[in-house]
Design a protein around this motif. Structure first.
Motif, mmCIF file in Angstrom:
data_model
loop_
_atom_site.group_PDB
_atom_site.id
_atom_site.type_symbol
_atom_site.label_atom_id
_atom_site.label_comp_id
_atom_site.label_asym_id
_atom_site.label_seq_id
_atom_site.Cartn_x
_atom_site.Cartn_y
_atom_site.Cartn_z
ATOM 1 N N SER A 1 -58.286 -20.236 -80.004
ATOM 2 C CA SER A 1 -59.260 -19.240 -80.455
ATOM 3 C C SER A 1 -59.077 -18.850 -81.923
ATOM 4 O O SER A 1 -59.992 -18.308 -82.516
ATOM 5 N N MET A 2 -57.922 -19.104 -82.505
ATOM 6 C CA MET A 2 -57.746 -18.774 -83.913
ATOM 7 C C MET A 2 -58.416 -19.804 -84.823
ATOM 8 O O MET A 2 -58.624 -19.532 -85.996
ATOM 9 N N LYS B 1 -64.089 -22.391 -86.965
ATOM 10 C CA LYS B 1 -64.057 -21.270 -87.905
ATOM 11 C C LYS B 1 -63.608 -21.790 -89.261
ATOM 12 O O LYS B 1 -62.771 -22.679 -89.352
ATOM 13 N N TYR C 1 -61.520 -14.516 -94.919
ATOM 14 C CA TYR C 1 -61.316 -13.250 -94.224
ATOM 15 C C TYR C 1 -62.577 -12.424 -94.382
ATOM 16 O O TYR C 1 -62.965 -12.052 -95.479
ATOM 17 N N ASN D 1 -66.875 -12.988 -86.968
ATOM 18 C CA ASN D 1 -65.630 -13.658 -86.608
ATOM 19 C C ASN D 1 -65.699 -15.160 -86.851
ATOM 20 O O ASN D 1 -65.037 -15.932 -86.172
ATOM 21 N N SER E 1 -61.335 -17.471 -90.413
ATOM 22 C CA SER E 1 -59.971 -17.320 -89.946
ATOM 23 C C SER E 1 -59.028 -17.727 -91.066
ATOM 24 O O SER E 1 -59.347 -18.572 -91.894
ATOM 25 N N SER F 1 -57.317 -21.871 -90.273
ATOM 26 C CA SER F 1 -58.443 -22.688 -89.866
ATOM 27 C C SER F 1 -58.020 -24.144 -89.762
ATOM 28 O O SER F 1 -56.926 -24.532 -90.173
#
Length: 73
Positions: free
Chosen positions: A25-26, A35, A39, A44, A47, A50
């Motif tokens: 999920s990160m 992602k 920032y 969302n 990340s 990434s």
């Protein structure tokens, strides 16, 4: 005997496939989209860890893993 670069590429491909199969999920959102680095509090879709940062690091990690396997075997 296989060449060093072929074994390192094989380790790299296995690591990349593992990341894309588990989709942490990160690095991926809930829809499975990648992602991007950055920032942003508003959405969302960014990340700090990434896939753009992780893939070059995986090359270094695969080389270190090869060296460690070479010492063991």
């Amino acid at each position: 005997m296989y060449s060093r670069k072929y074994i390192i590429i094989l380790i790299y491909i296995i690591l990349v496939l593992t990341i894309f199969l588990f989709k942490p999920s990160m690095m991926f959102d809930h829809n499975g989209n990648i992602k991007h680095f950055g920032y942003n509090n508003e959405n969302n879709m960014s990340s700090l860890l990434s896939i753009e940062i992780v893939l070059p690091l995986l090359i270094i990690i695969s080389y270190i893993l090869y060296l460690a396997l070479q010492l063991i075997i």
